[in-house]
Motif scaffolding. Structure first.
Motif, PDB file in Angstrom:
ATOM      1  N   PHE A   1       3.847 -38.080  21.197  1.00 34.74           N
ATOM      2  CA  PHE A   1       4.959 -37.151  21.419  1.00 34.74           C
ATOM      3  C   PHE A   1       5.910 -37.692  22.492  1.00 34.74           C
ATOM      4  CE2 PHE A   1       6.777 -33.675  23.942  1.00 34.74           C
ATOM      5  CZ  PHE A   1       7.526 -33.038  22.971  1.00 34.74           C
ATOM      6  N   ILE A   2       5.342 -38.170  23.591  1.00 29.66           N
ATOM      7  CA  ILE A   2       6.169 -38.716  24.673  1.00 29.66           C
ATOM      8  C   ILE A   2       6.973 -39.908  24.163  1.00 29.66           C
ATOM      9  CG2 ILE A   2       6.100 -39.891  26.896  1.00 29.66           C
ATOM     10  CD1 ILE A   2       3.633 -38.169  27.559  1.00 29.66           C
TER      11      ILE A   2
ATOM     12  N   LEU B   1      16.786 -29.750  20.891  1.00 25.05           N
ATOM     13  CA  LEU B   1      15.437 -29.739  20.330  1.00 25.05           C
ATOM     14  C   LEU B   1      14.549 -28.759  21.098  1.00 25.05           C
ATOM     15  CD1 LEU B   1      13.284 -30.846  18.431  1.00 25.05           C
ATOM     16  CD2 LEU B   1      12.913 -32.722  20.047  1.00 25.05           C
ATOM     17  N   ARG B   2      14.682 -28.741  22.418  1.00 29.72           N
ATOM     18  CA  ARG B   2      13.890 -27.827  23.231  1.00 29.72           C
ATOM     19  C   ARG B   2      14.167 -26.376  22.826  1.00 29.72           C
ATOM     20  NH1 ARG B   2      14.986 -27.831  29.607  1.00 29.72           N
ATOM     21  NH2 ARG B   2      17.054 -27.439  28.750  1.00 29.72           N
TER      22      ARG B   2
ATOM     23  N   ILE C   1      15.371 -39.660  21.800  1.00 28.01           N
ATOM     24  CA  ILE C   1      16.398 -38.614  21.699  1.00 28.01           C
ATOM     25  C   ILE C   1      17.170 -38.556  23.003  1.00 28.01           C
ATOM     26  CG2 ILE C   1      16.815 -36.163  21.269  1.00 28.01           C
ATOM     27  CD1 ILE C   1      14.162 -36.036  19.824  1.00 28.01           C
TER      28      ILE C   1
ATOM     29  N   TYR D   1      14.019 -34.081  13.620  1.00 28.52           N
ATOM     30  CA  TYR D   1      15.223 -33.912  14.415  1.00 28.52           C
ATOM     31  C   TYR D   1      15.927 -35.259  14.631  1.00 28.52           C
ATOM     32  CZ  TYR D   1      18.323 -31.678  17.761  1.00 28.52           C
ATOM     33  OH  TYR D   1      19.421 -31.174  18.388  1.00 28.52           O
TER      34      TYR D   1
ATOM     35  N   GLN E   1      17.955 -33.618  23.331  1.00 28.51           N
ATOM     36  CA  GLN E   1      16.691 -33.085  23.834  1.00 28.51           C
ATOM     37  C   GLN E   1      16.828 -31.604  24.177  1.00 28.51           C
ATOM     38  OE1 GLN E   1      14.572 -35.180  26.893  1.00 28.51           O
ATOM     39  NE2 GLN E   1      14.784 -37.179  25.904  1.00 28.51           N
TER      40      GLN E   1
ATOM     41  N   THR F   1       4.476 -30.619  15.722  1.00 26.66           N
ATOM     42  CA  THR F   1       5.538 -30.855  16.695  1.00 26.66           C
ATOM     43  C   THR F   1       6.099 -32.261  16.534  1.00 26.66           C
ATOM     44  OG1 THR F   1       4.526 -29.328  18.264  1.00 26.66           O
ATOM     45  CG2 THR F   1       6.137 -30.878  19.144  1.00 26.66           C
TER      46      THR F   1
ATOM     47  N   ILE G   1       9.892 -38.556  21.830  1.00 30.39           N
ATOM     48  CA  ILE G   1      10.958 -37.830  22.511  1.00 30.39           C
ATOM     49  C   ILE G   1      11.893 -38.777  23.253  1.00 30.39           C
ATOM     50  CG2 ILE G   1      10.011 -37.369  24.800  1.00 30.39           C
ATOM     51  CD1 ILE G   1      11.330 -34.644  22.498  1.00 30.39           C
ATOM     52  N   LYS G   2      11.389 -39.973  23.602  1.00 32.91           N
ATOM     53  CA  LYS G   2      12.227 -40.945  24.310  1.00 32.91           C
ATOM     54  C   LYS G   2      13.379 -41.466  23.455  1.00 32.91           C
ATOM     55  CE  LYS G   2       8.737 -42.667  27.567  1.00 32.91           C
ATOM     56  NZ  LYS G   2       7.891 -43.821  27.949  1.00 32.91           N
TER      57      LYS G   2
ATOM     58  N   VAL H   1       9.877 -33.377  15.671  1.00 31.13           N
ATOM     59  CA  VAL H   1      10.675 -34.297  16.483  1.00 31.13           C
ATOM     60  C   VAL H   1      11.230 -35.414  15.593  1.00 31.13           C
ATOM     61  CG1 VAL H   1      10.595 -36.013  18.336  1.00 31.13           C
ATOM     62  CG2 VAL H   1       9.473 -33.795  18.639  1.00 31.13           C
TER      63      VAL H   1
END
Length: 371
Positions: free
Chosen positions: A34-35, A49-50, A41, A285, A46, A278, A38-39, A282
């Protein structure tokens, strides 16, 4: 019937930790995935997405309890509270309350748990509620707190919680346990184990007149975030809602004893599924942002409206795919124009097609974003 809180040894739950070892490891590996995802984006995306992930959790944790909220109102409230602007619509109390609770959970995940934390969440959830006696405090009524089936003629008691007179003592013990099992404390527990015990322990006490399920899931997410060291954004309620009967069945199977290995394995597996969901969202997205970039300036207003509508359906998309009738209904255009628009969308690579004639269906061409 004897319930778990009536058993000798309560509230010291028993379980086989070796049954959870592989699931705990899987959770840690996916946390890294996940980490990493997310990098890819940017900061603005972000934020968007949040909002999407948190709003989905707010909506789904409410749907689990049979309450259907307005997505636009929840998202508007979230944007306002995160300082991201938003429209000036009047937001109903229920939507504003669940959004406030989710933002508080996100921003204060690292803080120790207190009575005031949960009283605050309860006030937010019960915003505008007039049915219950105590808002922002533990229940005080003398009647038994029971979970009963909805049948009027032959109701079944699925669970009875400790009496209201014991709430202060029970919740003092729960809060002490929650804080002492957090990372770097003497009784620290692995992430999935702690979240699962926290959820079952809390709903077994059932300290509020209403809102216990939503707060239990919030506590599980707070627990996970503390173990990860950052807000989890895990699609827990999203995943539970898709198999709600299994969730309630697992709770009922494990509310009569303090040996809870079965519950912990179920809940750990659910969290890992949620984590996978999740990551998929991501990736979806990221693909959405790339596809929009590739289509910039190539779509007319009708086509843009339909593509946006398809993306709002999420990773599952339109059931069976988008039909020409769907396109006509969304754009209010003629069949001839819809046919030309859809052919153009195929030509520019926005959509793919399956089937023929009246069975023709269209799908977002996310595969091209992987090039």
């Amino acid at each position: 019937m004897t319930w778990n809180w009536e058993q000798p040894g309560w509230p010291e739950f028993a379980y086989k930790s070796n049954s959870l070892a592989d699931l705990e490891q899987q959770f840690l590996v996916r946390s890294g995935e996940f980490i990493g995802a997310i990098k890819h984006i940017g900061p603005e995306d972000q934020n968007s997405l949040r909002i999407e992930l948190i709003s989905d959790e707010a909506l789904k944790t409410s749907e689990i309890e049979g309450e259907v909220l307005n997505r636009e109102s929840v998202q508007s409230s979230l944007r306002q509270q995160f300082g991201l602007g938003g429209d000036q619509r009047k937001i109903p109390p229920a939507e504003r309350g669940i959004a406030e609770m989710m933002v508080n959970l996100y921003e204060t995940f690292a803080a120790p748990l207190t009575h005031e934390t949960m009283f605050g969440w309860h006030k937010m959830l019960m915003s505008g509620e007039r049915r219950i006696e105590v808002v922002g405090g533990y229940r005080t009524h003398a009647d038994p707190m029971q979970v009963v089936s909805s049948s009027l003629h032959d109701p079944e008691v699925h669970f009875e919680a400790p009496p209201s007179s014991k709430m202060k003592a029970e919740m003092d013990a729960f809060i002490t346990w929650f804080n002492e099992t957090s990372p770097n404390r003497n009784r620290a527990l692995p992430a999935l184990t702690r979240a699962g015990v926290a959820h079952l322990y809390f709903v077994s006490i059932h300290p509020f007149e209403d809102g216990n399920g939503r707060i239990a899931r919030a506590l599980a997410e707070k627990s996970l975030a503390q173990n990860l060291g950052h807000p989890s954004l895990i699609a827990l309620s999203y995943t539970i809602e898709r198999a709600r009967k299994a969730y309630y069945s697992a709770l009922e199977r494990n509310n009569k004893d303090i040996e809870i290995t079965d519950w912990l394995v179920y809940f750990a597996d659910t969290i890992n599924q949620a984590q996978g969901n999740t990551i998929k969202r991501v990736d979806f997205y990221i693909a959405k942002a790339k596809l929009y970039e590739q289509l910039r300036g190539k779509l007319n207003e009708r086509q843009e409206k339909v593509i946006a509508r398809m993306f709002r359906e999420g990773i599952d998309g339109f059931k069976g795919g988008l039909s020409a009738e769907n396109y006509i209904g969304i754009t209010k255009t003629s069949r001839a124009t819809a046919t030309r628009d859809l052919q153009d969308l195929l030509t520019v690579g926005a959509l793919t097609k399956t089937g023929e004639l009246r069975h023709t269906r269209y799908h977002l061409n996310l595969a091209r974003t992987k090039d």
